[in-house]
Design an enzyme around this catalytic site. Structure first.
Site, PDB file in Angstrom:
ATOM      1  N   HIS A  55      35.742  37.391  52.357  1.00  0.00           N
ATOM      2  CA  HIS A  55      34.847  37.493  53.512  1.00  0.00           C
ATOM      3  C   HIS A  55      33.499  36.869  53.161  1.00  0.00           C
ATOM      4  O   HIS A  55      33.219  36.562  51.995  1.00  0.00           O
ATOM      5  CB  HIS A  55      34.668  38.957  53.929  1.00  0.00           C
ATOM      6  CG  HIS A  55      34.211  39.864  52.840  1.00  0.00           C
ATOM      7  ND1 HIS A  55      32.941  39.839  52.322  1.00  0.00           N
ATOM      8  CD2 HIS A  55      34.870  40.809  52.122  1.00  0.00           C
ATOM      9  CE1 HIS A  55      32.834  40.731  51.370  1.00  0.00           C
ATOM     10  NE2 HIS A  55      33.995  41.341  51.209  1.00  0.00           N
TER      11      HIS A  55
HETATM   12  P1  TYD Z   1      35.441  45.339  51.415  1.00  0.00           P
HETATM   13  O1  TYD Z   1      33.991  45.052  51.418  1.00  0.00           O
HETATM   14  O2  TYD Z   1      36.327  44.470  52.261  1.00  0.00           O
HETATM   15  O3  TYD Z   1      35.989  45.294  49.923  1.00  0.00           O
HETATM   16  P2  TYD Z   1      36.010  44.109  48.846  1.00  0.00           P
HETATM   17  O4  TYD Z   1      35.058  43.059  49.304  1.00  0.00           O
HETATM   18  O5  TYD Z   1      35.611  44.774  47.586  1.00  0.00           O
HETATM   19  O6  TYD Z   1      37.405  43.606  48.746  1.00  0.00           O
HETATM   20  O7  TYD Z   1      35.636  46.879  51.782  1.00  0.00           O
HETATM   21  C1  TYD Z   1      36.881  47.522  51.701  1.00  0.00           C
HETATM   22  C2  TYD Z   1      36.832  48.747  52.619  1.00  0.00           C
HETATM   23  O8  TYD Z   1      35.838  49.653  52.159  1.00  0.00           O
HETATM   24  C3  TYD Z   1      36.487  48.380  54.063  1.00  0.00           C
HETATM   25  O9  TYD Z   1      37.288  49.214  54.914  1.00  0.00           O
HETATM   26  C4  TYD Z   1      35.053  48.766  54.200  1.00  0.00           C
HETATM   27  C5  TYD Z   1      34.873  49.889  53.203  1.00  0.00           C
HETATM   28  N1  TYD Z   1      33.532  49.933  52.601  1.00  0.00           N
HETATM   29  C6  TYD Z   1      32.664  50.982  52.903  1.00  0.00           C
HETATM   30  O10 TYD Z   1      32.996  51.897  53.673  1.00  0.00           O
HETATM   31  N2  TYD Z   1      31.413  50.991  52.328  1.00  0.00           N
HETATM   32  C7  TYD Z   1      31.015  50.031  51.474  1.00  0.00           C
HETATM   33  O11 TYD Z   1      29.853  50.088  50.958  1.00  0.00           O
HETATM   34  C8  TYD Z   1      31.906  48.937  51.180  1.00  0.00           C
HETATM   35  C9  TYD Z   1      31.505  47.830  50.233  1.00  0.00           C
HETATM   36  C10 TYD Z   1      33.147  48.926  51.763  1.00  0.00           C
END
Ligand code: TYD
Length: 137
Positions: A55
Site C-alpha cells: 500500500h
Molecule cells: P496494514 O497496515 O495493512 O499492515 P502491514 O502494512 O504491516 O502489512 O494493517 C493490517 C491491519 O491492521 C489492517 O486491518 C489495519 C490494522 N491496523 C490497525 O488497526 N492499526 C495500526 O496502527 C496499523 C498499522 C494497522
C-alpha cells in the site's frame, strides 16, 4: 515536512553509544526524527515468506527500523523502484507520503519497528496499485 509531488525514501543513520555492555541506538526528535511521532507499531513473529505492506499513504510519514534481524523493503514512488535491506537498528528508512512499499524476506526472529507521524486512519491508505499509479504525478 513539505509533501512534494513524488514521494521519496531515504535512509537515516541514528547515533549509537557503544561500550562493553552493548550498543544503545537513539532516535530523538527533533535531532534525528523529521516528524513528531504519534504512533509506534511493531511487526514481529513474522514468517519468512510473509509479505507486509502492499500500500501507499496519502499523508503519513513513517520510519521503518529493523529492531532485530533483517528484511527487505521495496519502494516505488511512481517514477522509480528501489530495494532496501534493513539489518541494523541504527538505520531508519524514512518513507514519505506517495510511496508504494512492500516488505518481505524476513530473517528468523526479525522485527520491524515503525514510527508513524499520524494515528491509524484507514482512509489514508491506498491499497490498490493501479489507483496508486493514477494518484502520483
Ligand atoms: P496494514 O497496515 O495493512 O499492515 P502491514 O502494512 O504491516 O502489512 O494493517 C493490517 C491491519 O491492521 C489492517 O486491518 C489495519 C490494522 N491496523 C490497525 O488497526 N492499526 C495500526 O496502527 C496499523 C498499522 C494497522
Amino acid at each position: 515536512m513539505q509533501k512534494s509531488s513524488y514521494g521519496h525514501v531515504s535512509l537515516l543513520e541514528a547515533p549509537c553509544l557503544i561500550d562493553s555492555r552493548g550498543t544503545l541506538t537513539i532516535y530523538e526528535g527533533p535531532y534525528d526524527l523529521p516528524f513528531q511521532v504519534k504512533r509506534i507499531y511493531i511487526l514481529h513473529s513474522l514468517p519468512h515468506n510473509s509479505v507486509r505492506g502492499g500500500h501507499a499513504h496519502r499523508n503519513l510519514f513513517q520510519i521503518l527500523i529493523a529492531a532485530s534481524g533483517s528484511f527487505t523493503v521495496t519502494t516505488d514512488n511512481g517514477l522509480e523502484r528501489s530495494s532496501w535491506t534493513l539489518a541494523s537498528p541504527k538505520h531508519g528508512l524514512l518513507i514519505t507520503p506517495g510511496v508504494w512499499r512492500e516488505i518481505r524476506d524476513f530473517s528468523p526472529n526479525s522485527s520491524c519497528v515503525v514510527l508513524a507521524s499520524e494515528l491509524y486512519d484507514e482512509s489514508d491508505y491506498i491499497r490498490d496499485y493501479s489507483q496508486f499509479r493514477s494518484s502520483v504525478s
